[in-house]
Design an enzyme around this catalytic site. Structure first.
Site, PDB file in Angstrom:
ATOM      1  N   HIS A 121     -22.249  -8.377 -22.906  1.00 16.93           N
ATOM      2  CA  HIS A 121     -22.080  -9.281 -21.774  1.00 16.93           C
ATOM      3  C   HIS A 121     -23.400  -9.329 -21.010  1.00 16.93           C
ATOM      4  O   HIS A 121     -24.162  -8.365 -21.001  1.00 16.93           O
ATOM      5  CB  HIS A 121     -20.956  -8.738 -20.882  1.00 16.93           C
ATOM      6  CG  HIS A 121     -20.520  -9.648 -19.790  1.00 16.93           C
ATOM      7  ND1 HIS A 121     -21.233  -9.812 -18.628  1.00 16.93           N
ATOM      8  CD2 HIS A 121     -19.415 -10.442 -19.674  1.00 16.93           C
ATOM      9  CE1 HIS A 121     -20.599 -10.660 -17.832  1.00 16.93           C
ATOM     10  NE2 HIS A 121     -19.489 -11.058 -18.440  1.00 16.93           N
ATOM     11  N   ASP A 198     -20.243   0.052 -21.151  1.00 22.48           N
ATOM     12  CA  ASP A 198     -19.613  -1.032 -20.399  1.00 22.48           C
ATOM     13  C   ASP A 198     -18.155  -1.081 -20.833  1.00 22.48           C
ATOM     14  O   ASP A 198     -17.830  -1.569 -21.908  1.00 22.48           O
ATOM     15  CB  ASP A 198     -20.330  -2.347 -20.701  1.00 22.48           C
ATOM     16  CG  ASP A 198     -19.646  -3.563 -20.075  1.00 22.48           C
ATOM     17  OD1 ASP A 198     -18.564  -3.407 -19.480  1.00 22.48           O
ATOM     18  OD2 ASP A 198     -20.194  -4.674 -20.202  1.00 22.48           O
ATOM     19  N   GLN A 201     -13.944  -4.356 -20.902  1.00 22.12           N
ATOM     20  CA  GLN A 201     -12.893  -4.825 -21.813  1.00 22.12           C
ATOM     21  C   GLN A 201     -12.144  -3.673 -22.483  1.00 22.12           C
ATOM     22  O   GLN A 201     -11.033  -3.865 -22.972  1.00 22.12           O
ATOM     23  CB  GLN A 201     -13.497  -5.733 -22.897  1.00 22.12           C
ATOM     24  CG  GLN A 201     -14.135  -6.993 -22.368  1.00 22.12           C
ATOM     25  CD  GLN A 201     -13.145  -7.910 -21.665  1.00 22.12           C
ATOM     26  OE1 GLN A 201     -11.978  -7.987 -22.028  1.00 22.12           O
ATOM     27  NE2 GLN A 201     -13.618  -8.625 -20.654  1.00 22.12           N
ATOM     28  N   LYS A 224      -9.783  -6.309 -14.354  1.00 24.25           N
ATOM     29  CA  LYS A 224      -9.442  -6.323 -15.776  1.00 24.25           C
ATOM     30  C   LYS A 224      -8.257  -5.390 -16.061  1.00 24.25           C
ATOM     31  O   LYS A 224      -7.686  -5.424 -17.145  1.00 24.25           O
ATOM     32  CB  LYS A 224     -10.626  -5.845 -16.628  1.00 24.25           C
ATOM     33  CG  LYS A 224     -11.961  -6.478 -16.315  1.00 24.25           C
ATOM     34  CD  LYS A 224     -12.082  -7.890 -16.820  1.00 24.25           C
ATOM     35  CE  LYS A 224     -13.535  -8.356 -16.697  1.00 24.25           C
ATOM     36  NZ  LYS A 224     -13.716  -9.745 -17.115  1.00 24.25           N
ATOM     37  N   CYS A 363     -20.523 -15.458 -20.949  1.00 25.36           N
ATOM     38  CA  CYS A 363     -21.603 -14.551 -20.518  1.00 25.36           C
ATOM     39  C   CYS A 363     -22.078 -13.681 -21.675  1.00 25.36           C
ATOM     40  O   CYS A 363     -22.349 -12.483 -21.509  1.00 25.36           O
ATOM     41  CB  CYS A 363     -21.144 -13.687 -19.345  1.00 25.36           C
ATOM     42  SG  CYS A 363     -20.875 -14.604 -17.826  1.00 25.36           S
TER      43      CYS A 363
END
Length: 405
Positions: A121, A198, A201, A224, A363
């Site tokens: 991302h 990261d 997700q 999220k 993104c």
């Protein structure tokens, strides 16, 4: 057919659009929020509203206590060893920028290296580019294979004694692939490099144990995770929590302020949380975690795995539909295009049919370049989706195919 026993917990899913019930398949952008989270935030504003830190009156003391309890809830959720490893931020983006502006400036020099992947991302690309330009660092790319996977041997060839940081996503927001973060962390540590994950997700679809992963930093966003927007988390490993300098200055993060110079700072986590925090967001995130814990992550994973397999199977019945990513290693999202039709057109048609998906570059422009696409459609699921949602979605795709030819 199989239903979601949790759908009724989410009030937004009662919306009607063009006389059609809402089919929400955009959870990778923002997951819907259960009523319990909304009520927890409302209770704070209605009955508990006060700012935290230093207040001696009852409301302030109670707000401070509840916020720190929320920090402990987050720590237990990601299996951190203590709550002082949990930093509250605005979201994943701010968490990554915090690391970029505190960690590498203290340990890197011109010519040192950062490794990222080409499926990241933009939030896990741009901060490193900005930092590399400022400090004279080199960015190296761990490229995914033609099968859209990351091979550990390729990482080994990239790593060197100059590598200071490996930054990679837990789960791709476009392909839905689960990356080998634990193995990659172990390899990077052999070269003396720190690792940032990261988890924006990953946190929603995977049980996260930061001790087992072994990473130095893990970042994720509340929205999220069925929580509110404007709140995120950065986990920092023990060896860094009190050696990294503050990033922002202001109230709450200081120990003692002296003029003209000589200010000293709090220990972690408060040294990284200048100013008044998003108290309602923190409490909402904690309640979202309580909600997930009540259901059980194993039950959520099982439901979503069944759902995503069913969705991909049904979508393959649509002529001229291209699906991106590897079927055997997918959670949460399915990105696709329908023939030569623009993704925005497909998304607009679906919206008219009451189906919400995401369209665009997500993104992740470098990843789409690898796919030789400028934009793609993305359907993403949450624990509230069921087979009926998928059936309606695929039926609408079939209609669009017939209309557009």
């Amino acid at each position: 057919m199989f239903n979601s026993p949790w759908r009724s917990d989410f009030p937004t899913l009662n919306n009607i659009h063009n006389t059609l019930p809402l089919i929400y398949l955009d959870s990778a952008a923002t997951a819907q929020t259960p009523l319990t989270v909304i009520e927890r935030m409302q209770r704070f504003y209605t009955h508990e509203y006060a700012t935290v830190h230093r207040g001696v009156h009852r409301l302030s003391a109670n707000a401070t206590h509840n916020m720190e309890q929320a920090r402990q809830t987050v720590a237990e959720f990601v299996k951190a060893t203590s709550s002082d490893q949990i930093i509250f931020t605005k979201g994943t983006t701010e968490a990554i920028n915090l690391v970029a502006n505190t960690f590498l400036p203290t340990c890197a020099q011109a010519g040192d290296e950062i490794i990222i992947t080409d499926m990241e991302h933009h939030s896990n690309i741009v901060p490193w580019q900005m930092l590399a330009e400022r400090l004279g660092l080199t960015i190296k790319i761990w490229k995914m294979t033609a099968e859209h996977t990351l091979e550990l041997d390729d990482l080994r060839h990239l790593l060197s004694k100059k590598t200071k940081l490996l930054a990679l996503s837990h789960v791709s927001n476009v392909l839905g692939c689960i990356n080998p973060i634990k193995a990659a962390t172990a390899i990077a540590h052999q070269f003396g490099a720190a690792v940032l994950i990261d988890g924006a997700q990953g946190i929603m679809h995977q049980a996260v144990d930061v001790q087992d992963i072994g990473c130095d930093f893990y970042a994720f966003s509340g929205h999220k995770l069925y929580g509110p927007t404007g709140i995120g988390v950065l986990y920092i490993a023990k060896q860094w929590i009190n050696t990294l300098p503050p990033w922002e200055g202001g109230g709450a993060m200081i120990d003692r302020v002296q003029l003209p110079m000589g200010t000293t700072y709090q220990t972690s986590p408060w040294r990284f949380e200048a100013g008044t925090p998003n108290i309602a967001g923190i409490l909402g995130l904690s309640e979202a975690i309580n909600y997930i814990n009540h259901i059980g992550m194993d039950a959520i994973i099982q439901h979503e795995d069944r759902l995503i397999r069913y969705a991909e199977e049904q979508m393959r019945s649509v002529d001229a539909l291209s699906i991106y990513g590897k079927r055997a290693n997918r959670v949460g999202v399915i990105s696709f295009n329908l023939g030569n039709h623009h993704a925005f057109d497909i998304g607009s048609f679906l919206d008219n049919y009451g189906v919400a998906i995401r369209t665009g570059h997500h993104c992740a422009m470098p990843l789409l370049q690898r796919l030789e696409q400028s934009v793609v459609c993305r359907a993403s699921v949450g624990l509230y989706n069921d087979s009926q949602d998928i059936d309606v979605f695929v039926d609408r795709l079939q209609r669009i195919k017939q209309l557009l030819g």
